[in-house]
Scaffold this motif. Sequence first.
Motif, PDB file in Angstrom:
ATOM      1  N   MET A  62       0.416  -5.253   8.982  1.00 42.39           N
ATOM      2  CA  MET A  62       0.193  -6.333   8.052  1.00 42.39           C
ATOM      3  C   MET A  62       1.475  -7.134   7.803  1.00 42.39           C
ATOM      4  SD  MET A  62      -1.611  -6.222   4.326  1.00 42.39           S
ATOM      5  CE  MET A  62      -3.257  -6.084   4.976  1.00 42.39           C
ATOM      6  N   ILE A  63       2.617  -6.494   7.959  1.00 44.14           N
ATOM      7  CA  ILE A  63       3.890  -7.202   7.788  1.00 44.14           C
ATOM      8  C   ILE A  63       4.012  -8.330   8.820  1.00 44.14           C
ATOM      9  CG2 ILE A  63       6.405  -6.975   8.049  1.00 44.14           C
ATOM     10  CD1 ILE A  63       5.616  -5.965   5.409  1.00 44.14           C
ATOM     11  N   LEU A  94      11.213  -9.765   4.577  1.00 50.59           N
ATOM     12  CA  LEU A  94      10.142  -9.206   5.412  1.00 50.59           C
ATOM     13  C   LEU A  94      10.661  -8.570   6.702  1.00 50.59           C
ATOM     14  CD1 LEU A  94       7.314 -11.887   5.013  1.00 50.59           C
ATOM     15  CD2 LEU A  94       7.494  -9.639   3.903  1.00 50.59           C
ATOM     16  N   GLU A 148      10.389  -3.599   7.130  1.00 48.08           N
ATOM     17  CA  GLU A 148       8.961  -3.269   7.064  1.00 48.08           C
ATOM     18  C   GLU A 148       8.594  -2.457   5.828  1.00 48.08           C
ATOM     19  OE1 GLU A 148       6.960  -2.039  10.706  1.00 48.08           O
ATOM     20  OE2 GLU A 148       8.728  -2.709  11.809  1.00 48.08           O
ATOM     21  N   PHE A 208       8.083  -3.609   0.672  1.00 45.44           N
ATOM     22  CA  PHE A 208       7.181  -3.574  -0.479  1.00 45.44           C
ATOM     23  C   PHE A 208       7.268  -2.253  -1.246  1.00 45.44           C
ATOM     24  CE2 PHE A 208       5.433  -7.075   1.962  1.00 45.44           C
ATOM     25  CZ  PHE A 208       5.285  -8.029   0.969  1.00 45.44           C
ATOM     26  N   LEU A 232       4.001 -12.381  -1.808  1.00 42.50           N
ATOM     27  CA  LEU A 232       2.713 -12.621  -1.153  1.00 42.50           C
ATOM     28  C   LEU A 232       2.240 -14.052  -1.392  1.00 42.50           C
ATOM     29  CD1 LEU A 232       0.925  -9.237  -1.894  1.00 42.50           C
ATOM     30  CD2 LEU A 232       1.901 -10.014   0.279  1.00 42.50           C
ATOM     31  N   THR A 248      -4.061  -6.967  -1.371  1.00 44.05           N
ATOM     32  CA  THR A 248      -3.114  -6.960  -0.262  1.00 44.05           C
ATOM     33  C   THR A 248      -1.923  -6.072  -0.599  1.00 44.05           C
ATOM     34  OG1 THR A 248      -3.801  -9.193   0.355  1.00 44.05           O
ATOM     35  CG2 THR A 248      -1.696  -8.418   1.235  1.00 44.05           C
ATOM     36  N   TYR A 249      -1.428  -6.195  -1.817  1.00 38.89           N
ATOM     37  CA  TYR A 249      -0.320  -5.339  -2.267  1.00 38.89           C
ATOM     38  C   TYR A 249      -0.729  -3.868  -2.195  1.00 38.89           C
ATOM     39  CZ  TYR A 249       2.875  -2.908  -5.372  1.00 38.89           C
ATOM     40  OH  TYR A 249       3.778  -1.999  -5.886  1.00 38.89           O
ATOM     41  N   LYS A 274      -2.853  -2.444  -0.222  1.00 36.53           N
ATOM     42  CA  LYS A 274      -2.866  -2.011   1.175  1.00 36.53           C
ATOM     43  C   LYS A 274      -1.447  -1.816   1.708  1.00 36.53           C
ATOM     44  CE  LYS A 274      -7.211  -4.239   2.409  1.00 36.53           C
ATOM     45  NZ  LYS A 274      -7.831  -5.339   3.173  1.00 36.53           N
ATOM     46  N   LEU A 275      -0.550  -2.734   1.339  1.00 34.96           N
ATOM     47  CA  LEU A 275       0.832  -2.653   1.818  1.00 34.96           C
ATOM     48  C   LEU A 275       1.569  -1.438   1.273  1.00 34.96           C
ATOM     49  CD1 LEU A 275       1.746  -6.415   1.495  1.00 34.96           C
ATOM     50  CD2 LEU A 275       1.778  -5.106   3.626  1.00 34.96           C
ATOM     51  N   THR A 276       1.158  -0.962   0.104  1.00 32.21           N
ATOM     52  CA  THR A 276       1.829   0.178  -0.525  1.00 32.21           C
ATOM     53  C   THR A 276       0.930   1.415  -0.583  1.00 32.21           C
ATOM     54  OG1 THR A 276       1.197  -0.573  -2.749  1.00 32.21           O
ATOM     55  CG2 THR A 276       3.351  -1.294  -1.901  1.00 32.21           C
ATOM     56  N   ALA A 315      -0.075   3.420   4.684  1.00 28.68           N
ATOM     57  CA  ALA A 315       1.048   2.569   5.092  1.00 28.68           C
ATOM     58  C   ALA A 315       2.357   3.342   4.993  1.00 28.68           C
ATOM     59  CB  ALA A 315       1.105   1.307   4.234  1.00 28.68           C
TER      60      ALA A 315
END
Length: 103
Positions: A1-2, A33, A36, A39, A51, A64-65, A67-69, A73
């Motif tokens: 996603m990054i 960014l 990787e 976040f 974001l 989205t946050y 999912k990134l954390t 991930a």
Amino acid sequence: MIKELQLMNQTRLNYNKSQNCDYTNNEVVAKILNDEACFFKMSKDDALKILLICGVSPSVAPQTYAKLTSFDAFKALAAAGKVHFNAPELLVAYDNQGNRKTK
């Protein structure tokens, strides 16, 4: 996603530059960014701002946050050696059982 966020940010940077608009924030975000695991190293508020700068819709930025954390991930980054369990620089981390820890 990054990678997707990097592309979105670069597209906005190029557009702003071509329109003679300020693209300073996009340049700063591009540098952030490059890490990787970024976040996991920032507050949720800062992450949501990044974001939005990248062009993520405010209505989906919280998801989205998340999912990134997520633990998945985190595990992927840990497996790649890009983040370590209990590293002091992390504001969002997990233990080996997947329990989330935030500072």
